[in-house]
Design a protein around this motif. Structure first.
Motif, PDB file in Angstrom:
ATOM      1  N   THR A   7       0.829  -1.205   0.000  1.00 26.39           N
ATOM      2  CA  THR A   7       0.000   0.000   0.000  1.00 26.39           C
ATOM      3  C   THR A   7       0.863   1.254   0.000  1.00 26.39           C
ATOM      4  OG1 THR A   7      -1.750  -1.174   1.192  1.00 26.39           O
ATOM      5  CG2 THR A   7      -1.822   1.232   1.232  1.00 26.39           C
ATOM      6  N   LEU A   8       1.903   1.270   0.837  1.00 21.96           N
ATOM      7  CA  LEU A   8       2.811   2.424   0.875  1.00 21.96           C
ATOM      8  C   LEU A   8       3.518   2.625  -0.460  1.00 21.96           C
ATOM      9  CD1 LEU A   8       4.389   2.125   4.435  1.00 21.96           C
ATOM     10  CD2 LEU A   8       2.780   3.857   3.609  1.00 21.96           C
ATOM     11  N   ILE A   9       3.981   1.542  -1.067  1.00 18.79           N
ATOM     12  CA  ILE A   9       4.635   1.638  -2.375  1.00 18.79           C
ATOM     13  C   ILE A   9       3.649   2.191  -3.404  1.00 18.79           C
ATOM     14  CG2 ILE A   9       5.620   0.297  -4.277  1.00 18.79           C
ATOM     15  CD1 ILE A   9       6.895  -1.515  -2.115  1.00 18.79           C
ATOM     16  N   ILE A  11       1.058   4.135  -2.878  1.00 21.50           N
ATOM     17  CA  ILE A  11       0.813   5.553  -2.597  1.00 21.50           C
ATOM     18  C   ILE A  11       1.971   6.404  -3.103  1.00 21.50           C
ATOM     19  CG2 ILE A  11       0.640   7.246  -0.723  1.00 21.50           C
ATOM     20  CD1 ILE A  11      -0.986   5.101   0.833  1.00 21.50           C
ATOM     21  N   ILE A  12       3.199   5.959  -2.854  1.00 18.97           N
ATOM     22  CA  ILE A  12       4.378   6.711  -3.293  1.00 18.97           C
ATOM     23  C   ILE A  12       4.428   6.794  -4.819  1.00 18.97           C
ATOM     24  CG2 ILE A  12       6.908   6.667  -3.382  1.00 18.97           C
ATOM     25  CD1 ILE A  12       6.796   5.516  -0.486  1.00 18.97           C
ATOM     26  N   VAL A  13       4.181   5.680  -5.496  1.00 18.45           N
ATOM     27  CA  VAL A  13       4.185   5.673  -6.961  1.00 18.45           C
ATOM     28  C   VAL A  13       3.078   6.578  -7.498  1.00 18.45           C
ATOM     29  CG1 VAL A  13       3.780   4.223  -8.992  1.00 18.45           C
ATOM     30  CG2 VAL A  13       5.304   3.434  -7.183  1.00 18.45           C
ATOM     31  N   ASN A  14       1.922   6.569  -6.865  1.00 18.18           N
ATOM     32  CA  ASN A  14       0.817   7.425  -7.282  1.00 18.18           C
ATOM     33  C   ASN A  14       1.183   8.895  -7.139  1.00 18.18           C
ATOM     34  OD1 ASN A  14      -1.644   8.390  -8.060  1.00 18.18           O
ATOM     35  ND2 ASN A  14      -2.706   7.818  -6.185  1.00 18.18           N
ATOM     36  N   ILE A  15       1.812   9.253  -6.038  1.00 16.99           N
ATOM     37  CA  ILE A  15       2.224  10.650  -5.822  1.00 16.99           C
ATOM     38  C   ILE A  15       3.245  11.067  -6.879  1.00 16.99           C
ATOM     39  CG2 ILE A  15       3.488  12.173  -4.255  1.00 16.99           C
ATOM     40  CD1 ILE A  15       2.107  10.632  -1.933  1.00 16.99           C
ATOM     41  N   ILE A  16       4.236  10.219  -7.121  1.00 15.66           N
ATOM     42  CA  ILE A  16       5.270  10.543  -8.113  1.00 15.66           C
ATOM     43  C   ILE A  16       4.650  10.705  -9.500  1.00 15.66           C
ATOM     44  CG2 ILE A  16       7.291   9.609  -9.328  1.00 15.66           C
ATOM     45  CD1 ILE A  16       8.154   8.423  -6.606  1.00 15.66           C
ATOM     46  N   THR A  17       3.759   9.798  -9.879  1.00 18.78           N
ATOM     47  CA  THR A  17       3.122   9.875 -11.188  1.00 18.78           C
ATOM     48  C   THR A  17       2.246  11.118 -11.295  1.00 18.78           C
ATOM     49  OG1 THR A  17       3.131   7.475 -11.329  1.00 18.78           O
ATOM     50  CG2 THR A  17       1.673   8.625 -12.822  1.00 18.78           C
ATOM     51  N   TRP A  23       5.358   7.906 -16.164  1.00 18.38           N
ATOM     52  CA  TRP A  23       6.752   7.476 -16.024  1.00 18.38           C
ATOM     53  C   TRP A  23       7.118   6.730 -17.293  1.00 18.38           C
ATOM     54  CZ3 TRP A  23       9.475   9.133 -11.935  1.00 18.38           C
ATOM     55  CH2 TRP A  23      10.782   8.693 -11.827  1.00 18.38           C
TER      56      TRP A  23
END
Length: 139
Positions: A7-9, A11-17, A23
């Motif tokens: 879930t954390l991964i 969320i982080i990927v969603n924020i970066i995208t 990407w």
């Protein structure tokens, strides 16, 4: 625990995208060039003791932090370019910024290779000198 990590991964990927856009190969290539430039700069200073960024030519934490700050600022410009694309309804500003920064990183990588003693073609050295002189006169 495994679900929390995934879930954390996510969320982080969603924020970066969301911040940087899709990407794709161009942004991955920029990050790869940035990493190669940083580590080749470390090699120039740490192994070859030939850095032009320090007075002694060796590793200096201040120079390293400046380099990392510049890399972060590059990524902020990519973020800004993506946001401009969204605001203007275009799709080329981010790609243009990425291409420009990739060229800059590539020049720095070639310069680092030269400082390591790698023989470079004369035409390449001359082209880099011309680009450096043009950038210094425009500042």
């Amino acid at each position: 625990m495994k679900h929390i990590l995934y879930t954390l991964i996510g969320i982080i990927v969603n924020i970066i995208t969301t911040l940087f856009g899709i990407w794709n190969v161009s942004i991955s290539t920029l990050i790869l060039f940035m990493a190669i430039d940083f580590f080749s700069g470390l090699a120039v200073a740490g192994i070859f003791h030939n850095s032009q960024k320090t007075g002694t030519g060796t590793l200096e934490s201040k120079a390293g932090w400046k380099g990392l700050c510049r890399k972060c600022m590059t990524m902020l410009f990519v973020l800004i370019a993506h946001r401009l694309d969204l605001s203007l309804g275009t799709s080329y500003i981010r790609d243009t910024a990425i291409i420009g920064f990739m060229a800059n990183e590539l020049i720095s990588i070639v310069e680092n290779a030269g400082l390591m003693g790698l023989p470079l073609p004369a035409a390449l050295v001359k082209a880099i000198d011309i680009l450096n002189k043009k950038s210094q006169t425009s500042q």
